[in-house]
Design a protein around this motif. Structure first.
Motif, PDB file in Angstrom:
ATOM      1  N   THR A 144      14.345  33.972  -8.066  1.00 56.80           N
ATOM      2  CA  THR A 144      14.439  33.919  -9.532  1.00 56.80           C
ATOM      3  C   THR A 144      13.042  33.997 -10.144  1.00 56.80           C
ATOM      4  O   THR A 144      12.037  33.748  -9.469  1.00 56.80           O
ATOM      5  N   ARG A 145      13.009  34.286 -11.436  1.00 57.44           N
ATOM      6  CA  ARG A 145      11.732  34.314 -12.147  1.00 57.44           C
ATOM      7  C   ARG A 145      11.091  32.926 -12.132  1.00 57.44           C
ATOM      8  O   ARG A 145       9.874  32.793 -12.029  1.00 57.44           O
ATOM      9  N   GLU A 146      11.931  31.891 -12.195  1.00 62.11           N
ATOM     10  CA  GLU A 146      11.420  30.513 -12.202  1.00 62.11           C
ATOM     11  C   GLU A 146      10.620  30.239 -10.920  1.00 62.11           C
ATOM     12  O   GLU A 146       9.578  29.601 -10.950  1.00 62.11           O
ATOM     13  N   GLU A 147      11.122  30.757  -9.809  1.00 65.62           N
ATOM     14  CA  GLU A 147      10.401  30.518  -8.547  1.00 65.62           C
ATOM     15  C   GLU A 147       9.054  31.242  -8.534  1.00 65.62           C
ATOM     16  O   GLU A 147       8.070  30.734  -8.013  1.00 65.62           O
ATOM     17  N   LEU A 148       9.027  32.429  -9.146  1.00 61.98           N
ATOM     18  CA  LEU A 148       7.743  33.146  -9.256  1.00 61.98           C
ATOM     19  C   LEU A 148       6.800  32.374 -10.179  1.00 61.98           C
ATOM     20  O   LEU A 148       5.610  32.205  -9.890  1.00 61.98           O
ATOM     21  N   LEU A 149       7.350  31.875 -11.292  1.00 58.15           N
ATOM     22  CA  LEU A 149       6.521  31.140 -12.255  1.00 58.15           C
ATOM     23  C   LEU A 149       5.979  29.848 -11.650  1.00 58.15           C
ATOM     24  O   LEU A 149       4.863  29.436 -11.940  1.00 58.15           O
ATOM     25  N   LYS A 150       6.751  29.271 -10.759  1.00 53.83           N
ATOM     26  CA  LYS A 150       6.303  28.035 -10.086  1.00 53.83           C
ATOM     27  C   LYS A 150       5.053  28.326  -9.246  1.00 53.83           C
ATOM     28  O   LYS A 150       4.065  27.589  -9.285  1.00 53.83           O
TER      29      LYS A 150
ATOM     30  N   PHE B  60      10.620  40.045 -12.282  1.00 53.88           N
ATOM     31  CA  PHE B  60       9.337  40.583 -12.725  1.00 53.88           C
ATOM     32  C   PHE B  60       9.292  40.889 -14.222  1.00 53.88           C
ATOM     33  O   PHE B  60       8.323  41.474 -14.696  1.00 53.88           O
ATOM     34  N   ASN B  61      10.367  40.514 -14.911  1.00 51.43           N
ATOM     35  CA  ASN B  61      10.389  40.700 -16.359  1.00 51.43           C
ATOM     36  C   ASN B  61      10.263  42.174 -16.749  1.00 51.43           C
ATOM     37  O   ASN B  61       9.687  42.496 -17.792  1.00 51.43           O
TER      38      ASN B  61
ATOM     39  N   LEU C  79      16.275  49.332  -2.123  1.00 48.11           N
ATOM     40  CA  LEU C  79      16.867  48.459  -3.150  1.00 48.11           C
ATOM     41  C   LEU C  79      18.297  48.927  -3.464  1.00 48.11           C
ATOM     42  O   LEU C  79      18.508  50.097  -3.769  1.00 48.11           O
ATOM     43  N   ASP C  80      19.273  48.020  -3.370  1.00 45.80           N
ATOM     44  CA  ASP C  80      20.635  48.449  -3.706  1.00 45.80           C
ATOM     45  C   ASP C  80      20.931  48.141  -5.177  1.00 45.80           C
ATOM     46  O   ASP C  80      20.228  47.365  -5.817  1.00 45.80           O
ATOM     47  N   GLU C  81      22.001  48.766  -5.647  1.00 48.08           N
ATOM     48  CA  GLU C  81      22.358  48.666  -7.078  1.00 48.08           C
ATOM     49  C   GLU C  81      22.440  47.223  -7.556  1.00 48.08           C
ATOM     50  O   GLU C  81      21.973  46.885  -8.629  1.00 48.08           O
ATOM     51  N   LYS C  82      23.036  46.350  -6.690  1.00 49.29           N
ATOM     52  CA  LYS C  82      23.276  44.998  -7.204  1.00 49.29           C
ATOM     53  C   LYS C  82      22.004  44.138  -7.235  1.00 49.29           C
ATOM     54  O   LYS C  82      21.955  43.147  -7.947  1.00 49.29           O
ATOM     55  N   SER C  83      20.956  44.566  -6.500  1.00 50.84           N
ATOM     56  CA  SER C  83      19.706  43.795  -6.536  1.00 50.84           C
ATOM     57  C   SER C  83      18.811  44.188  -7.710  1.00 50.84           C
ATOM     58  O   SER C  83      17.856  43.480  -8.037  1.00 50.84           O
ATOM     59  N   ILE C  84      19.109  45.332  -8.312  1.00 58.69           N
ATOM     60  CA  ILE C  84      18.199  45.837  -9.348  1.00 58.69           C
ATOM     61  C   ILE C  84      18.049  44.871 -10.543  1.00 58.69           C
ATOM     62  O   ILE C  84      16.919  44.533 -10.916  1.00 58.69           O
ATOM     63  N   PRO C  85      19.163  44.353 -11.106  1.00 55.98           N
ATOM     64  CA  PRO C  85      18.990  43.427 -12.229  1.00 55.98           C
ATOM     65  C   PRO C  85      18.183  42.181 -11.828  1.00 55.98           C
ATOM     66  O   PRO C  85      17.376  41.683 -12.614  1.00 55.98           O
ATOM     67  N   LYS C  86      18.385  41.725 -10.574  1.00 57.30           N
ATOM     68  CA  LYS C  86      17.652  40.540 -10.108  1.00 57.30           C
ATOM     69  C   LYS C  86      16.141  40.813 -10.084  1.00 57.30           C
ATOM     70  O   LYS C  86      15.338  40.033 -10.601  1.00 57.30           O
ATOM     71  N   VAL C  87      15.769  41.964  -9.515  1.00 54.60           N
ATOM     72  CA  VAL C  87      14.351  42.302  -9.421  1.00 54.60           C
ATOM     73  C   VAL C  87      13.758  42.478 -10.823  1.00 54.60           C
ATOM     74  O   VAL C  87      12.648  42.008 -11.118  1.00 54.60           O
TER      75      VAL C  87
END
Ligand SMILES: N[C@@H](CCC(=O)N[C@@H](CS)C(=O)NCC(=O)O)C(=O)O
Length: 225
Positions: free
Chosen positions: A37-43, A220-221, A208-216
């Protein structure tokens, strides 16, 4: 003895994949910490671990290294994959920078909006087959050696193989007009460390598969910068 390098990134290719390739080719085991998650990156960022607030980040030899190229240069230098002198290194740099230019184009393909995909793919194929691959084909053909630079295995070989395999994912017959590169691909894929990395279950990441794209995009915003 220093511990294993530890890689901080999401569980996918992105800019970290070339680092994984180079470590694997050098026969170096590494650990990975993925953020979901973005939160984990921000941490990680709040912990002060990211010099320029970006990943890839690699903990190696007591350093928290960022900047993909700096990390790759360090690994290549440390593990003797960077030529025997300044001139070989300069040639290796030129070759690998070009592979990274093409990789960047391919890396952005999955996140293109549907209406832009066909044009982006055509651009990848055009650049690969008219700008980049002819240079490597000719270089290998002219010197007739097994490796791109200095008649010995270097990061240039590793990075070119990574790029070739990515390009084949875009267009499976993309090497059809490049017989010397076909032989190069077979040869380098057979180097024991690389052969191992190419086997299922290694730390190599799938496209990268279709379902991972929104997560990535959310981690990374992307699109909200
Ligand atoms: N020049 C840097 C670019 C790094 C970069 O753009 N990283 C992206 C992920 S691949 C990132 O951290 N994006 C978040 C941000 O820039 O805030 C490098 O090569 O490492």
């Amino acid at each position: 003895m220093a511990g294993k390098p530890k890689l901080y990134y999401f569980n996918g290719r992105g800019r970290m994949e070339t680092i994984r390739w180079l470590l694997a080719a050098a026969g170096i085991e590494f650990e990975e910490q993925f953020f979901e998650t973005r939160e984990e990156l921000l941490k990680l960022l709040q912990d002060g671990a990211l010099l320029f607030q970006q990943v890839p980040m690699v903990e190696i030899d007591g350093m928290k290294m960022v900047q993909t190229r700096a990390i790759l240069n360090y690994i290549a230098g440390k593990h003797n994959l960077y030529g025997k002198d300044m001139k070989e290194r300069a040639l290796i740099d030129m070759y690998v920078e070009a592979t990274m230019d093409l990789n960047e184009l391919m890396m952005h393909y999955p996140i293109q909006p549907p209406e832009a995909k066909a044009k982006h793919l055509a651009k990848i194929v055009e650049k690969a087959t008219t700008r980049y691959f002819p240079v490597y084909e000719k270089a290998l053909k002219v010197h007739g050696q097994d490796f791109l630079v200095g008649n010995r295995f270097s990061r240039a070989d590793v990075q070119l193989l990574e790029t070739i395999l990515m390009a084949e994912e875009c267009k499976p017959d993309i090497l059809s007009k490049f017989p010397v590169l076909q032989a190069f691909k077979a040869r380098i894929s057979n180097i024991p460390t690389i052969k191992k990395f190419l086997q299922p279950g290694s730390q190599r990441k799938p496209p990268l598969d279709e379902k991972s794209i929104p997560k990535v995009m959310s981690i990374f915003n992307i699109g909200n910068e």
